[in-house]
Design a protein around this motif. Sequence first.
Motif, mmCIF file in Angstrom:
data_model
loop_
_atom_site.group_PDB
_atom_site.id
_atom_site.type_symbol
_atom_site.label_atom_id
_atom_site.label_comp_id
_atom_site.label_asym_id
_atom_site.label_seq_id
_atom_site.Cartn_x
_atom_site.Cartn_y
_atom_site.Cartn_z
ATOM 1 N N ALA A 94 -6.495 1.690 27.897
ATOM 2 C CA ALA A 94 -6.857 1.934 26.497
ATOM 3 C C ALA A 94 -5.660 2.472 25.709
ATOM 4 C CB ALA A 94 -8.024 2.917 26.430
ATOM 5 N N VAL A 95 -4.863 3.311 26.340
ATOM 6 C CA VAL A 95 -3.655 3.817 25.672
ATOM 7 C C VAL A 95 -2.669 2.677 25.434
ATOM 8 C CG1 VAL A 95 -1.675 5.353 25.924
ATOM 9 C CG2 VAL A 95 -3.947 6.131 26.593
ATOM 10 N N MET A 96 -2.530 1.792 26.396
ATOM 11 C CA MET A 96 -1.610 0.662 26.243
ATOM 12 C C MET A 96 -2.060 -0.261 25.117
ATOM 13 S SD MET A 96 0.844 0.852 28.609
ATOM 14 C CE MET A 96 1.340 -0.825 28.932
ATOM 15 N N GLN A 97 -3.358 -0.504 25.028
ATOM 16 C CA GLN A 97 -3.862 -1.357 23.958
ATOM 17 C C GLN A 97 -3.708 -0.702 22.592
ATOM 18 O OE1 GLN A 97 -7.890 -2.370 24.947
ATOM 19 N NE2 GLN A 97 -7.330 -3.448 26.846
ATOM 20 N N GLU A 98 -3.838 0.608 22.538
ATOM 21 C CA GLU A 98 -3.675 1.293 21.263
ATOM 22 C C GLU A 98 -2.241 1.174 20.748
ATOM 23 O OE1 GLU A 98 -4.374 5.778 19.370
ATOM 24 O OE2 GLU A 98 -4.774 5.362 21.485
ATOM 25 N N TRP A 99 -1.282 1.176 21.652
ATOM 26 C CA TRP A 99 0.123 1.045 21.258
ATOM 27 C C TRP A 99 0.585 -0.413 21.236
ATOM 28 C CZ3 TRP A 99 3.720 4.753 19.850
ATOM 29 C CH2 TRP A 99 3.296 6.073 19.908
ATOM 30 N N CYS A 100 -0.344 -1.339 21.472
ATOM 31 C CA CYS A 100 -0.024 -2.779 21.469
ATOM 32 C C CYS A 100 1.087 -3.095 22.459
ATOM 33 C CB CYS A 100 0.365 -3.238 20.060
ATOM 34 S SG CYS A 100 -0.921 -2.992 18.819
ATOM 35 N N LYS A 101 0.973 -2.527 23.657
ATOM 36 C CA LYS A 101 1.941 -2.761 24.719
ATOM 37 C C LYS A 101 1.240 -3.329 25.935
ATOM 38 C CE LYS A 101 5.401 -1.019 22.405
ATOM 39 N NZ LYS A 101 6.562 -1.830 21.960
ATOM 40 N N THR A 102 2.028 -4.017 26.747
ATOM 41 C CA THR A 102 1.513 -4.564 27.992
ATOM 42 C C THR A 102 2.329 -4.020 29.161
ATOM 43 O OG1 THR A 102 2.935 -6.522 27.798
ATOM 44 C CG2 THR A 102 0.707 -6.660 26.859
ATOM 45 N N MET A 103 1.941 -4.404 30.350
ATOM 46 C CA MET A 103 2.632 -3.907 31.535
ATOM 47 C C MET A 103 4.070 -4.407 31.585
ATOM 48 S SD MET A 103 1.345 -4.180 35.475
ATOM 49 C CE MET A 103 1.435 -5.969 35.411
ATOM 50 N N SER A 104 4.351 -5.552 30.995
ATOM 51 C CA SER A 104 5.712 -6.096 31.006
ATOM 52 C C SER A 104 6.676 -5.276 30.156
ATOM 53 C CB SER A 104 5.703 -7.546 30.522
ATOM 54 O OG SER A 104 5.190 -7.627 29.199
ATOM 55 N N ASN A 105 6.155 -4.447 29.259
ATOM 56 C CA ASN A 105 7.020 -3.611 28.415
ATOM 57 C C ASN A 105 7.476 -2.334 29.092
ATOM 58 O OD1 ASN A 105 4.723 -4.709 26.050
ATOM 59 N ND2 ASN A 105 6.877 -5.262 25.911
ATOM 60 N N LEU A 106 6.966 -2.036 30.280
ATOM 61 C CA LEU A 106 7.320 -0.817 30.999
ATOM 62 C C LEU A 106 8.526 -1.060 31.891
ATOM 63 C CD1 LEU A 106 3.744 0.361 32.067
ATOM 64 C CD2 LEU A 106 5.048 1.051 30.047
#
Length: 432
Positions: A94-106
Motif C-alpha cells: 500500500a505504501v508503494m502504491q501511494e508513492w506510485c513505485k514498484t519493486m523495480s524502483n528499489l
Amino acid sequence: MKGGKQYGSFGAVTLERKVDLSKGRKKITPELATGGGGGDIGKRIGHGGGDGGDDDGDDDDYFDDFDEGDEEEGGLFRRRIVIQELFNREFVDAVMQEWCKTMSNLPAGLRQAYEMGLVSSAQMVRYLAIFARPTHSRSFSRALPGWLSRGLVGRTLADPSFPHKIAFEFMATFFSSVWWEMNIRKERFEQEWDLAVVNALTASCCNVMVLGLLAPCRSYGSTSRFDFQNAIEKLPNNIFEKSYPLRQFDLQKRISAFFYKAAELSLVGVVAGSIQGGLSKALSARKETRLSVTIPSVSTNALGYGAFLGLYANLRYQLLCGLDQYMVRRFDVLGVAIFFSTALRLANIQIGESSRRTWLGEEADPQYSDRLLRAYKRPVEVAGDQQDSRWFISKDAIVSGLGLLGIKQGGSEAALSKPRRKRVVRKKVAST
C-alpha cells in the motif's frame, strides 16, 4: 353489482369502483435554528443564526462530549506512545502504491529484503521520503561508491535524521575547533591559520567517522566468504542498537561490538593522526618564526589520535547514541527531542575538544603563555643566597588523568608556584 344475464350469457359478476385521481398537497415547514447565535443580521441569507454558543448544538451528537480547545495531557514533555512496526506485505504494498513505485524502483539490497518480508511499512516510508524525490541526500548517495551508498541508505532507514546529524556534527566540530585554536594561538592565529585549519578539518572528519561507524544501521542478506566476517556483520554498531529481523543482539554481542568498534576507531585514528602529523610538520617547516603551539612528532600524533578515538571518543559517542534513542522514544513532541539531542551533541563536542590536545600531547609554547608572563612581571621576594632561575616550566606539560577527560584543575593563579621564604629568627643577646 349487476347480474351477468343482463350483460353476458354466462352470468359473470362485474365490480365497479370509483377512483379519485386528484393529487393531494402536503405542507412542509422547514426547520429553522432558534438559538441566539450571531450568524447574520439579515444582509445575507444565512438560514438562521446557528448555535447559541452554549455548547448544546448537534456537534456532540456525532462526536463524544469533550472539552474543546484543551491541550493534551502532559504538555510538551508528554510520553510518546510507541507503535510497533508492521512487516505485513499488504501494508508495504500500500505504501508503494501511494508513492506510485514498484519493486523495480528499489535498489538490489532493499528489493531482496522487500521480497523476504524484512522491510516494515515505516522503513519504506522513510526510504521513499528521502530517496524517491530529487533531494540532496539522494544526489549525495548516488555520487558515492556502492558500499558507501548502501551504508548511507541503511543508516537512513534506521534513523531518518542521520544525514542532518552528519552535517551538524561536521560544522559544529569545525567551528568549535577553530574557536579553541584562536584562544590558544591568540595574536599568532593569523600567521598560523593553515595549521589551525588542518587541525580543525582533521577533528571534524574524525568525529564524522565516529558518528557514522556507531550509528544504527539496517542491513539484510549480506554474506561474506569467511565465518569471522559473517560474525562481525551480525554485531550491532553500538551497544544500545535495538534488534530487528535477522539481527538479534544479546549481551555478548553488544560487549563484543564495543571492543570491535574500539579497535576499528583506533585504526582510523592512527591513519588520521599520521596524515595530520605529516601535514603539520610540512607546514611548520615553512614557518620562519617559532610556533605558538608545540607540534608532536608524527608517531606521537598518530598514537595519540588512535587512543583518543578508540577509547575516549568511542565511549562518549556510545553513550550519546543511547541517550539519543531514549529521547526519541520518550518525548512525543519531536521538537523537544531535537532540542535535547542538539544540546547533548554540542556539549559532547566541547568536551572532546577540551581533552583532545591533552591526548595528543599538544601544549602552548611557554614563551607565549600568558600565565608565565604574569608570573614574570609579578615582583617576587627571593632570598639573597638563592640563585635566580631563568627557566620556566609550564604546567600544561604535566598530563593528568583529569586532563584527559577535559577537566581543568585549578585556576590560573593555582598554576603559579609561590616561592618559599626563609624564616629569619632573631635572638636577643643579653648584655653582660
